[in-house]
Write an enzyme that holds these catalytic residues in place. Structure first.
Site, PDB file in Angstrom:
ATOM      1  CD  GLN A 275      -1.069   1.937   2.712  1.00 26.13           C
ATOM      2  OE1 GLN A 275      -0.736   1.364   3.742  1.00 26.13           O
ATOM      3  NE2 GLN A 275      -0.889   3.225   2.544  1.00 26.13           N
ATOM      4  CB  CYS A 276       2.110   3.660  -1.861  1.00 28.38           C
ATOM      5  SG  CYS A 276       1.305   3.678  -3.478  1.00 28.38           S
ATOM      6  N   GLY A 277       0.446   5.812  -1.292  1.00 23.17           N
ATOM      7  CA  GLY A 277      -0.482   6.937  -1.322  1.00 23.17           C
ATOM      8  C   GLY A 277      -1.567   6.796  -2.369  1.00 23.17           C
TER       9      GLY A 277
END
Length: 120
Positions: free
Chosen positions: A67-69
């Protein structure tokens, strides 16, 4: 003829359900300052800037999900894992942005007080 393996795009509700059921290990690949400011409860931080697929924790029978932005860096983490011979192919499509758009809670830092807000 055959392309590169496809990254498995998971939705925010799918990730939330899997987290609640302890079926995944969520790995946030954003930088430490981003992670400290706001994160998904239960995520571990392994920044993409220093990312080493061999340093990921053993997940046992859980699926590792990146997961990231917005989903770009988590997709890059999947690709780095593939190149290193790891069979990790899932990420949160749209990242924490999609998570928040789905109305799901985040842990955040109140910059005025320094207190951590965790709605759980």
């Amino acid at each position: 003829m055959f392309g590169a393996p496809k990254t498995r795009d998971l939705t925010a509700p799918e990730v939330k359900s899997a987290l609640d059921e302890h079926r995944i290990l969520l790995v946030d690949v954003r930088e430490p300052a981003e992670f400290a400011a706001e994160r998904i409860h239960g995520a571990l931080n392994f920044p993409l800037s220093t990312f080493d697929p061999g340093a990921l924790p053993e997940a046992g029978d859980k699926l590792i999900v990146f997961q990231c932005g917005t989903g770009k860096r988590s997709g890059m983490a999947v690709e780095r894992c593939r190149k290193a011979g790891h069979e990790i192919d899932a990420h949160l499509a749209g990242g924490i942005t999609a998570w928040k758009a789905a109305g799901l809670p985040t842990v955040s830092l109140d910059v005025a007080t320094g207190h951590v807000r965790d709605p759980r």
